[in-house]
Scaffold this motif. Sequence first.
Motif, short mmCIF file in Angstrom:
data_model
loop_
_atom_site.label_atom_id
_atom_site.label_comp_id
_atom_site.label_asym_id
_atom_site.label_seq_id
_atom_site.Cartn_x
_atom_site.Cartn_y
_atom_site.Cartn_z
N LEU A 87 0.90 -1.37 0.08
CA LEU A 87 0.01 0.15 0.07
C LEU A 87 0.95 1.19 0.02
CD1 LEU A 87 -2.70 -1.13 2.80
CD2 LEU A 87 -3.04 -1.20 0.30
N THR A 88 0.26 2.44 -0.26
CA THR A 88 1.00 3.55 -0.53
C THR A 88 0.32 4.80 0.14
OG1 THR A 88 -0.01 4.19 -2.46
CG2 THR A 88 2.20 3.29 -2.71
N LEU A 89 1.01 5.73 0.80
CA LEU A 89 0.33 6.89 1.52
C LEU A 89 0.77 8.10 0.71
CD1 LEU A 89 -0.76 7.82 4.11
CD2 LEU A 89 1.52 7.70 5.15
N GLY A 90 -0.28 8.90 1.02
CA GLY A 90 -0.25 10.45 0.48
C GLY A 90 -0.82 11.28 1.56
N VAL A 91 -0.41 12.53 1.68
CA VAL A 91 -0.70 13.21 2.67
C VAL A 91 -1.16 14.47 2.31
CG1 VAL A 91 0.74 12.06 4.31
CG2 VAL A 91 1.62 14.02 3.34
N ALA A 92 -2.05 15.27 3.16
CA ALA A 92 -2.58 16.64 3.01
C ALA A 92 -2.15 17.29 4.42
CB ALA A 92 -3.88 16.83 2.49
N GLU A 93 -1.34 18.19 4.34
CA GLU A 93 -0.75 18.86 5.64
C GLU A 93 -1.27 20.35 5.58
OE1 GLU A 93 2.86 17.68 7.53
OE2 GLU A 93 3.47 16.81 5.53
N SER A 94 -1.83 20.84 6.48
CA SER A 94 -2.14 22.24 6.80
C SER A 94 -1.23 22.69 8.20
CB SER A 94 -3.60 22.53 7.14
OG SER A 94 -3.79 23.98 7.15
N CYS A 95 -1.78 22.49 9.36
CA CYS A 95 -1.05 23.07 10.37
C CYS A 95 0.29 22.34 10.60
CB CYS A 95 -1.88 22.81 11.51
SG CYS A 95 -2.11 21.09 12.09
N THR A 96 0.75 21.32 10.19
CA THR A 96 1.88 20.79 10.27
C THR A 96 2.97 21.26 9.33
OG1 THR A 96 1.20 18.80 9.25
CG2 THR A 96 1.09 18.57 11.51
N GLY A 97 2.38 21.80 7.95
CA GLY A 97 3.58 22.40 7.46
C GLY A 97 4.47 21.62 6.75
N GLY A 98 4.37 20.22 6.41
CA GLY A 98 5.28 19.35 5.85
C GLY A 98 5.88 18.31 6.99
N THR A 99 5.84 18.41 8.15
CA THR A 99 6.48 17.81 9.11
C THR A 99 6.15 16.30 8.77
OG1 THR A 99 6.07 19.55 10.81
CG2 THR A 99 6.86 17.45 11.69
N VAL A 100 4.84 15.98 8.51
CA VAL A 100 4.71 14.57 8.24
C VAL A 100 5.68 14.06 7.02
CG1 VAL A 100 3.02 12.87 7.46
CG2 VAL A 100 2.53 14.52 8.93
N GLY A 101 5.68 14.84 6.03
CA GLY A 101 6.75 14.49 4.93
C GLY A 101 7.89 14.14 5.37
N ARG A 102 8.38 15.21 6.02
CA ARG A 102 9.89 15.17 6.75
C ARG A 102 10.00 13.79 7.34
NH1 ARG A 102 11.89 16.00 11.40
NH2 ARG A 102 9.98 17.16 12.32
N LEU A 103 9.27 13.52 8.30
CA LEU A 103 9.25 12.28 9.15
C LEU A 103 9.25 11.16 8.33
CD1 LEU A 103 6.92 12.85 12.01
CD2 LEU A 103 9.21 12.83 12.03
N LEU A 104 8.39 10.97 7.43
CA LEU A 104 8.40 9.79 6.37
C LEU A 104 9.65 9.90 5.50
CD1 LEU A 104 4.66 10.17 5.29
CD2 LEU A 104 5.26 8.20 6.68
N ALA A 213 1.15 16.42 16.50
CA ALA A 213 0.03 16.11 15.58
C ALA A 213 0.60 15.20 14.42
CB ALA A 213 -0.14 17.48 14.87
N ALA A 214 1.77 15.45 13.99
CA ALA A 214 2.23 14.54 13.05
C ALA A 214 2.33 13.05 13.29
CB ALA A 214 3.81 15.07 12.51
N PHE A 215 2.93 12.81 14.23
CA PHE A 215 3.18 11.69 14.89
C PHE A 215 1.77 10.84 15.23
CE2 PHE A 215 7.38 12.09 15.68
CZ PHE A 215 8.15 10.79 15.96
N ALA A 216 0.83 11.66 15.70
CA ALA A 216 -0.82 11.37 16.02
C ALA A 216 -1.28 10.94 14.61
CB ALA A 216 -1.53 12.16 16.93
N GLY A 217 -1.15 11.80 13.63
CA GLY A 217 -1.39 11.40 12.37
C GLY A 217 -1.08 9.99 11.89
#
Length: 231
Positions: A87-104, A213-217
């Motif tokens: 499976l693959t994951l895509g993200v839409a970030e508002s308040c986290t400003g790219g934090t999820v993408g950085r972690l991934l 928030a990024a970790f919780a997401g």
Amino acid sequence: LKTFGMTESAVNDRLAGIEAEHAVTLAYRAHFPEIEVKVLARGSDCPARARAAADAVIARLGLDVVYGEGDVTFAQQLGKLLVERKLTLGVAESCTGGTVGRLLTERGGASDFFVGGVICYANRVKEGLLGVPAPLLAKHGAVSAPVARSLAQGALAELGSDLGLALTGVAGPSGGTADKPVGLVHFAVASLAGISERQMVFPGSRTQVRDLAAFAGLSLVRKVLLHGHDA
């Protein structure tokens, strides 16, 4: 053992008695927003006792909290789950400003499971790139459960991933209201099988709110992979 989702004091309380039972020492190391639990054993049979104690820790805390062992990251272990399930994951970030993408993408191999993301701060980006209806934004505001759901579905559709994660909230230090205080974050995970959503009010500075928030997401993505939607 790497954990996320419980405070150090809560972890310590949950693990009471393991040291005496297995003749080991438990040590804790806070690495915000995670807690590491180290199992220390001495003596000729220390590997077996350490392993038995580690298994007891995992049993007490559960796999929703203990995500891995050794030199691994939360995002890396999530990526492993995604790859195993093809499976693959895509993200839409508002308040986290790219934090999820950085972690991934902190470690190699992210292209095997991460298709990309949209940092959708402005409402016109939420509308134009991710298909959030303008009336929905006008009625509920950008920081809301309906918009988080719509963003997750938009990430799923527009990025062509198997799962879409969305986060929208008030990171602070200003911008909060009585109804939507600083630290409030709505997040949602969408797939063809359904959608799961959560909302939390996180404490701390702007950076801490974004990191939590990024970790919780990502944790919600992990729960969906392990248990299905809204398990």
